[in-house]
Structures are given as C-alpha cells and as structure tokens.
Design a protein around this motif. Structure first.
Motif, PDB file in Angstrom:
ATOM      1  N   MET A 116     118.775  52.674  32.198  1.00 30.96           N
ATOM      2  CA  MET A 116     119.952  53.487  32.496  1.00 30.96           C
ATOM      3  C   MET A 116     121.199  52.609  32.382  1.00 30.96           C
ATOM      4  O   MET A 116     121.121  51.392  32.531  1.00 30.96           O
ATOM      5  CB  MET A 116     119.880  54.052  33.912  1.00 30.96           C
ATOM      6  CG  MET A 116     118.652  54.854  34.237  1.00 30.96           C
ATOM      7  SD  MET A 116     118.637  55.362  35.995  1.00 30.96           S
ATOM      8  CE  MET A 116     120.012  56.517  36.032  1.00 30.96           C
ATOM      9  N   ILE A 117     122.343  53.251  32.179  1.00 31.26           N
ATOM     10  CA  ILE A 117     123.609  52.539  32.070  1.00 31.26           C
ATOM     11  C   ILE A 117     124.435  52.781  33.330  1.00 31.26           C
ATOM     12  O   ILE A 117     124.651  53.931  33.733  1.00 31.26           O
ATOM     13  CB  ILE A 117     124.403  52.978  30.826  1.00 31.26           C
ATOM     14  CG1 ILE A 117     123.524  52.893  29.575  1.00 31.26           C
ATOM     15  CG2 ILE A 117     125.666  52.136  30.679  1.00 31.26           C
ATOM     16  CD1 ILE A 117     122.961  51.524  29.285  1.00 31.26           C
ATOM     17  N   SER A 118     124.894  51.700  33.946  1.00 34.44           N
ATOM     18  CA  SER A 118     125.681  51.775  35.173  1.00 34.44           C
ATOM     19  C   SER A 118     127.167  51.653  34.860  1.00 34.44           C
ATOM     20  O   SER A 118     127.594  50.720  34.177  1.00 34.44           O
ATOM     21  CB  SER A 118     125.263  50.643  36.124  1.00 34.44           C
ATOM     22  OG  SER A 118     126.069  50.640  37.286  1.00 34.44           O
ATOM     23  N   VAL A 119     127.967  52.601  35.358  1.00 32.35           N
ATOM     24  CA  VAL A 119     129.422  52.548  35.237  1.00 32.35           C
ATOM     25  C   VAL A 119     130.041  52.973  36.562  1.00 32.35           C
ATOM     26  O   VAL A 119     129.382  53.599  37.396  1.00 32.35           O
ATOM     27  CB  VAL A 119     129.954  53.461  34.108  1.00 32.35           C
ATOM     28  CG1 VAL A 119     129.438  53.000  32.743  1.00 32.35           C
ATOM     29  CG2 VAL A 119     129.582  54.925  34.355  1.00 32.35           C
ATOM     30  N   HIS A 120     131.315  52.631  36.752  1.00 33.94           N
ATOM     31  CA  HIS A 120     132.072  53.054  37.932  1.00 33.94           C
ATOM     32  C   HIS A 120     133.327  53.782  37.487  1.00 33.94           C
ATOM     33  O   HIS A 120     133.812  53.580  36.374  1.00 33.94           O
ATOM     34  CB  HIS A 120     132.449  51.857  38.802  1.00 33.94           C
ATOM     35  CG  HIS A 120     131.283  51.159  39.427  1.00 33.94           C
ATOM     36  ND1 HIS A 120     131.386  49.967  40.100  1.00 33.94           N
ATOM     37  CD2 HIS A 120     129.966  51.495  39.475  1.00 33.94           C
ATOM     38  CE1 HIS A 120     130.199  49.596  40.551  1.00 33.94           C
ATOM     39  NE2 HIS A 120     129.310  50.508  40.172  1.00 33.94           N
ATOM     40  N   TYR A 121     133.880  54.630  38.377  1.00 29.62           N
ATOM     41  CA  TYR A 121     135.069  55.406  38.020  1.00 29.62           C
ATOM     42  C   TYR A 121     136.012  55.505  39.211  1.00 29.62           C
ATOM     43  O   TYR A 121     135.672  56.133  40.228  1.00 29.62           O
ATOM     44  CB  TYR A 121     134.672  56.814  37.543  1.00 29.62           C
ATOM     45  CG  TYR A 121     135.810  57.553  36.857  1.00 29.62           C
ATOM     46  CD1 TYR A 121     135.944  57.513  35.475  1.00 29.62           C
ATOM     47  CD2 TYR A 121     136.751  58.260  37.600  1.00 29.62           C
ATOM     48  CE1 TYR A 121     136.993  58.170  34.843  1.00 29.62           C
ATOM     49  CE2 TYR A 121     137.798  58.914  36.980  1.00 29.62           C
ATOM     50  CZ  TYR A 121     137.913  58.862  35.594  1.00 29.62           C
ATOM     51  OH  TYR A 121     138.961  59.499  34.967  1.00 29.62           O
ATOM     52  N   TYR A 122     137.190  54.884  39.092  1.00 28.48           N
ATOM     53  CA  TYR A 122     138.232  54.957  40.121  1.00 28.48           C
ATOM     54  C   TYR A 122     139.604  55.223  39.501  1.00 28.48           C
ATOM     55  O   TYR A 122     140.621  54.738  39.996  1.00 28.48           O
ATOM     56  CB  TYR A 122     138.298  53.646  40.913  1.00 28.48           C
ATOM     57  CG  TYR A 122     137.119  53.383  41.802  1.00 28.48           C
ATOM     58  CD1 TYR A 122     137.009  53.993  43.047  1.00 28.48           C
ATOM     59  CD2 TYR A 122     136.113  52.503  41.414  1.00 28.48           C
ATOM     60  CE1 TYR A 122     135.931  53.728  43.884  1.00 28.48           C
ATOM     61  CE2 TYR A 122     135.029  52.232  42.244  1.00 28.48           C
ATOM     62  CZ  TYR A 122     134.936  52.844  43.478  1.00 28.48           C
ATOM     63  OH  TYR A 122     133.867  52.582  44.297  1.00 28.48           O
ATOM     64  N   ASP A 123     139.643  55.989  38.417  1.00 27.59           N
ATOM     65  CA  ASP A 123     140.910  56.251  37.723  1.00 27.59           C
ATOM     66  C   ASP A 123     141.499  57.593  38.149  1.00 27.59           C
ATOM     67  O   ASP A 123     140.746  58.555  38.310  1.00 27.59           O
ATOM     68  CB  ASP A 123     140.683  56.254  36.214  1.00 27.59           C
ATOM     69  CG  ASP A 123     140.272  54.898  35.683  1.00 27.59           C
ATOM     70  OD1 ASP A 123     140.689  53.892  36.282  1.00 27.59           O
ATOM     71  OD2 ASP A 123     139.536  54.839  34.686  1.00 27.59           O
ATOM     72  N   PRO A 124     142.812  57.698  38.307  1.00 23.75           N
ATOM     73  CA  PRO A 124     143.794  56.608  38.276  1.00 23.75           C
ATOM     74  C   PRO A 124     143.799  55.863  39.604  1.00 23.75           C
ATOM     75  O   PRO A 124     143.734  56.484  40.676  1.00 23.75           O
ATOM     76  CB  PRO A 124     145.113  57.341  38.045  1.00 23.75           C
ATOM     77  CG  PRO A 124     144.902  58.674  38.707  1.00 23.75           C
ATOM     78  CD  PRO A 124     143.446  59.021  38.488  1.00 23.75           C
ATOM     79  N   TRP A 125     143.913  54.569  39.542  1.00 24.80           N
ATOM     80  CA  TRP A 125     143.808  53.760  40.749  1.00 24.80           C
ATOM     81  C   TRP A 125     144.932  54.044  41.736  1.00 24.80           C
ATOM     82  O   TRP A 125     144.755  53.924  42.951  1.00 24.80           O
ATOM     83  CB  TRP A 125     143.769  52.279  40.393  1.00 24.80           C
ATOM     84  CG  TRP A 125     143.622  51.394  41.593  1.00 24.80           C
ATOM     85  CD1 TRP A 125     144.530  50.507  42.084  1.00 24.80           C
ATOM     86  CD2 TRP A 125     142.484  51.327  42.474  1.00 24.80           C
ATOM     87  NE1 TRP A 125     144.039  49.897  43.217  1.00 24.80           N
ATOM     88  CE2 TRP A 125     142.783  50.372  43.475  1.00 24.80           C
ATOM     89  CE3 TRP A 125     141.250  51.982  42.513  1.00 24.80           C
ATOM     90  CZ2 TRP A 125     141.896  50.062  44.502  1.00 24.80           C
ATOM     91  CZ3 TRP A 125     140.364  51.670  43.537  1.00 24.80           C
ATOM     92  CH2 TRP A 125     140.690  50.725  44.508  1.00 24.80           C
ATOM     93  N   ASP A 126     146.123  54.418  41.244  1.00 28.94           N
ATOM     94  CA  ASP A 126     147.211  54.668  42.184  1.00 28.94           C
ATOM     95  C   ASP A 126     146.913  55.869  43.082  1.00 28.94           C
ATOM     96  O   ASP A 126     147.424  55.963  44.195  1.00 28.94           O
ATOM     97  CB  ASP A 126     148.565  54.825  41.476  1.00 28.94           C
ATOM     98  CG  ASP A 126     148.551  55.821  40.331  1.00 28.94           C
ATOM     99  OD1 ASP A 126     147.485  56.402  40.057  1.00 28.94           O
ATOM    100  OD2 ASP A 126     149.599  55.999  39.702  1.00 28.94           O
ATOM    101  N   PHE A 127     146.054  56.786  42.634  1.00 32.01           N
ATOM    102  CA  PHE A 127     145.577  57.859  43.503  1.00 32.01           C
ATOM    103  C   PHE A 127     144.322  57.438  44.258  1.00 32.01           C
ATOM    104  O   PHE A 127     144.214  57.621  45.467  1.00 32.01           O
ATOM    105  CB  PHE A 127     145.273  59.124  42.703  1.00 32.01           C
ATOM    106  CG  PHE A 127     144.547  60.181  43.505  1.00 32.01           C
ATOM    107  CD1 PHE A 127     145.227  60.969  44.415  1.00 32.01           C
ATOM    108  CD2 PHE A 127     143.166  60.367  43.368  1.00 32.01           C
ATOM    109  CE1 PHE A 127     144.558  61.925  45.190  1.00 32.01           C
ATOM    110  CE2 PHE A 127     142.489  61.310  44.117  1.00 32.01           C
ATOM    111  CZ  PHE A 127     143.194  62.094  45.032  1.00 32.01           C
ATOM    112  N   ALA A 128     143.357  56.856  43.540  1.00 33.09           N
ATOM    113  CA  ALA A 128     142.026  56.639  44.108  1.00 33.09           C
ATOM    114  C   ALA A 128     141.976  55.495  45.115  1.00 33.09           C
ATOM    115  O   ALA A 128     141.200  55.568  46.079  1.00 33.09           O
ATOM    116  CB  ALA A 128     141.018  56.372  42.986  1.00 33.09           C
TER     117      ALA A 128
END
Length: 539
Positions: free
Chosen positions: A265-277
């Motif tokens: 499996m492929i691991s990724v993270h998502y915190y975009d946009p950082w100024d909101f998240a």
C-alpha cells in the motif's frame, strides 16, 4: 515542517516532563486465525473510517518513549472501545523506539516496550478492528535520540539498525491476521522543505526495501500481509511526481498471493491548505464552497485542489493495483477565533474522506489527544467522551453513505494543468510594501536538550494595511534554524530575516499572523530579540 512536529501541539511543550511510570502489562495472545486475503479494493472498503492514536506511543521524554510524556493519559481498552463505538474501523498506532533500542550489533528492543506495543495493538485487534503500526519519531532530527536520518553519514549503521528493529517487531506480530498492517516509517525526509534531494530519497527508498524484505522473511502471516510504504515526507506531490520515489520489490512474498495482485500500500498525508488545517492563528478559519466569509478562507486548497491531488494517487498507484492510505489528515480547533470553525472542520473532513474513497484510498484522521484551542482531538481520553461529534459524524457518513464513483481509467492524452504545490508558495514583499506602520511581536519557546521550537506572532498595530513584510530578528549565539514554516528564513543563524509567505503577506490594520521555526542550540534556548517589521522596531 513535518506534520508530526507541527501537529504535536502540546508535544514539545511537555517533552521535558519526567518519564511517567506507565505499567507495561503482559499482552494477550494474538489470534493466529488466517482470514481470506483481500484484494486492494476490498481492503480499502473494509478498513472504513480510520483514526490515529496520536501523541501516545510515539511520545518520549528525553529520548525514552513514554505514552504519557506529552500530556495524554495511559491508553486503555475503554478508550479503544469508545473509538470503535463511534464508528471507526481502523486505528493507526504511531510508535517510537528511540532509547528503547539497545546497542549494536543486536539493537535489541526493550521487551517491556514491545509487550506494551502489542498490548495496545490487541486492544483494537481483538475487537476486530484494523490496526496500522508504524515507526514514527525515530526519523526526526528534532527528536532527542532519533537515528533514522536519511542524510546521516554512516548509512550502513542506520540501515543495519533499521533492519534489526523491524525484524523484532515483525516477529512479534507474525501470527496476526490481515487486520494488522505494518507501515515502514513516517514523514521521513532530510528536514529541509522544498524539492527532495536525490541522496536522501535514495536512502528512503532503500529503507522501504529493507522493511519489505525483512518483514516478509520473518514468515508466518507476514509473508502475505499488507505493508504500507511512504515516499518523501509522506507527501503526495513528492510521492506521485517525478522526484525519485521507487516502489520496493516484493520478491519474498508468499506464493499464495496471485501474481496479478499486490500486497503493498502507499502511505500519504493530507493537511492542505495548512493555513486552515494547522496554522495556529485566527486568520483562516473557514474552508470549502460553503464558506461564508471570503476573508476567512484560504486562496488555495479547496475542493477542486483536493480532487486534483487525490486523483494523482489514483493515476499513479491505484490503477496499478496498489491501494492508498491517507494515514493522516485533519484540522485544528479555531473556534476561539471563529465560532463557526467546527462546521468547516467537519466539511473538510467529509470532503477529504469522500474524495479519498472516490479515488480508491482509505483514511485515518489525526487525533493528538488535545482538545480546545489548536487541538486535533475528537475524544477526551481521560473522561472517554466524544468532544467533536460533528466531525466524527461527517467522517462516518462520508465513508458509508455513498457508493464510490468510478474515476477515469485512462491517462489523459494531454498533460493536466499544473496544480499548486502542497506547501503554499512563498513570495517576497512587493516593491511598495505599504509601509511598516506600528507592530507588536510575541514569541514563545518550547525547548528540549539540543533543540527548540519557536512560535512568533506578528500584529500590525498601525492604522493601514501592510502589503508584504519582512521580519528581522537576532537569534541567541549557538542557535541554528533547521526548519521553518509560514515564512522563509535566511540566514539560519545570527541576524535572521523572515519573509512572508504568499498567503500571509497582507496584514490588515489590527491583523496578525503566526510564523515559526525549529532550531538546534548548544545550551542557550533563549528567545530571539530585536524584532523589526519592514525596518520598524516592534514592541
């Protein structure tokens, strides 16, 4: 900045606490039951909604892992039961080893620590939940005792230690069925933001290959279990784009796996946009098409960007049979600044989970156990109560309320438009920055043995807006910046100039923004001094 550091919140502030005497009980026997092997699409569907047991087994005090070192209580079966009762089917458990690894050549992991890891895994595994176990803080330069460093000089030792530790962990879990997934590492990179560097990326690829080979060779159910692999900093752009990511070969897997199926499996993270998240200020508190105040909404990173970004993992991996796991996503609590913020946090979570499902990916919300201002928490781990039912409901509904759409199965004949980078672009001040006006600066320092994190809030106390800014200040002798966020910093020591990012360059009268950096120090963990905004001395 790596999400583990920036999302830790209370982590570094509490890292200097004394090691709490958590009792490491004996583990319950792991189930040796072998279940039918799931295909990629079946696995993603079966994992359902995921949740992170963050800031616990990766927490440490002075380089020694301790689940209470960063302010959370001892993990209990009752907590996991509450998470399950809320609708989550997968729990990701970040783990650090650090000072619990003995000296070479054996690099023996402390048996009490391994037993406690297994005990916490069993809290979820024995309830029928999926459990994802990763190696978390050992690869951060900012963590005392870290060693999985991709630009360290002695890579032979690093790789040998990595192999020995994973051999012990994999052996501990070799009888567990497919409800256990092992993840090689977390947000591994050289600590410098920008395009990946080739030597470090080559070592990251090598670590992944060592991980796959080592786990497979321990035998048992490890020969066929799903293994989770990240790219550079677990970043989508740097994993899907032409930056150097190489999938490991799976040459030692069980012959029972059909040749046309994968077990990676492929691991990724998502915190975009950082100024909101994740940015800890009150400037950007709303997200998505339902946002009511444009001034409170980021100029990028909305639904269209999310869709474009998640489609990249589909086109690059899912179409080839490799499922994707968004092992971290989420947004911090900014209701102090905007009472409607939780509505947009729920909208953000629902959109991410729905979009991931659309493109063949499972998800796990990042929960660091911290509730209140700037916290990611969904549960109070002490009282075992739900604190953010709206976000939980949004996640569960997004996973189960609709059938996934079928994404395109062919590659576009023309190159798609270039999307914004995952990290918001920075820009220099405009030629006419709108004057300096008057300013106020406050800073906080969270320090540990040889490192520190500094947070700086800049407030425009003048009567006119500032369009584009530079903040100058002086670091104490012996401090060197190693990573920064929400501004660009140069040079790394002495008299430093921080230049605004593209999304925070305008400071309205009375407006503020928060920037920050990590630094190494040689004994002086003092705060910076001599702040000037566009040349004007700040109070």
């Amino acid at each position: 900045m790596s999400t583990t550091v920036r999302k830790a919140g209370l982590a570094f502030a509490a890292a200097a606490l004394a090691l709490t005497g958590a009792v490491y009980g004996m583990t319950r026997p792991a189930s040796a039951e072998v279940t039918a092997q799931l295909t990629a699409s079946q696995l993603v569907a079966d994992m359902g909604a995921g949740w992170n047991l963050g800031n616990q087994l990766e927490a440490n005090a002075n380089g020694i892992p301790s689940e209470t070192a960063w302010g959370n209580p001892v993990i209990t079966q009752a907590l996991i039961n509450r998470v399950k009762a809320s609708g989550f089917k997968t729990i990701r458990i970040p783990v650090s080893y650090l000072g619990n690894i003995g000296a070479g050549p054996g690099y023996t992991v402390n048996s009490a620590w391994l037993n406690r890891i297994a005990e916490v895994v069993n809290y979820a595994y024995n309830q029928g939940l999926y459990v994802v176990v990763n190696m978390h803080g050992d690869g951060y330069k900012s963590v005392n005792g870290s060693w999985l460093i991709c630009d360290a000089a002695d890579q032979t030792t690093v790789k040998d230690k990595y192999q020995k530790v994973w051999q012990q962990v994999a052996t501990k879990f070799q009888s567990y069925n497919d409800h256990l997934v092992l993840e090689s590492m977390n947000e591994e990179f050289d600590g410098q933001y920008g395009n990946p560097t080739s030597p470090c990326y080559s070592n990251i690829n090598a670590y992944n290959q060592i991980f796959v080979d080592t786990v497979r060779k321990t035998g048992g159910n490890n020969a066929a279990r799903w293994l989770l692999i990240p790219g550079w900093n677990t970043n989508i752009e740097y994993t899907t784009g032409n930056y150097g990511f190489v999938l490991p070969t799976d040459r030692n897997r069980s012959s029972s796996i059909p040749s046309n199926e994968q077990r990676l499996m492929i691991s990724v993270h998502y915190y975009d946009p950082w100024d909101f998240a994740g940015q800890e200020d009150g400037n950007i508190t709303q997200w998505g098409s339902a946002a009511k105040n444009p001034a409170k909404k980021s100029t990028w990173g909305q639904e269209d960007y999310m869709d474009t970004t998640m489609k990249k993992v589909y086109d690059t991996f899912v179409t080839r049979g490799y499922p994707v796991f968004v092992g971290e996503y989420g947004s911090i609590d900014k209701t102090t600044y905007d009472s409607s913020n939780n509505t947009y946090r729920a909208n953000y979570a629902k959109a991410l989970v729905s979009t991931a499902k659309k493109y063949g990916a499972a998800t796990a919300y990042w929960d660091n156990g911290y509730n209140g201002q700037h916290g990611f928490g969904l549960f109070d781990r002490s009282s075992l109560t739900v604190t953010q039912q709206g976000i939980i409901t949004a996640i569960i509904n997004a996973v189960g309320s609709s059938t996934p759409t079928t994404p395109p199965t062919t590659t576009p004949t023309s190159k798609p438009p270039t999307s914004p980078p995952t990290t918001p672009p920075t820009s220099a001040p405009t030629s006419n920055p709108g004057g300096a006006g008057a300013c106020r600066v406050s800073s906080t320092i969270s320090a540990w043995n040889t490192g520190l994190t500094s947070s700086i809030t800049i407030t425009n106390t003048g009567t006119a807006a500032i369009n584009g800014w530079t903040l100058t200040f002086t670091l104490p002798t012996g401090q060197t910046i190693v990573a920064g966020w929400s501004a660009t910093y140069a040079p790394a020591s002495g008299a430093v100039t921080a230049t605004n990012a593209g999304y925070n360059g305008t400071l309205a009268a009375g407006g503020s923004t928060t920037i920050g950096y990590q630094a190494n120090h040689t004994g002086n963990a003092g705060a910076p001094t001599g702040f000037k905004l566009n040349g004007t001395t700040c109070s």
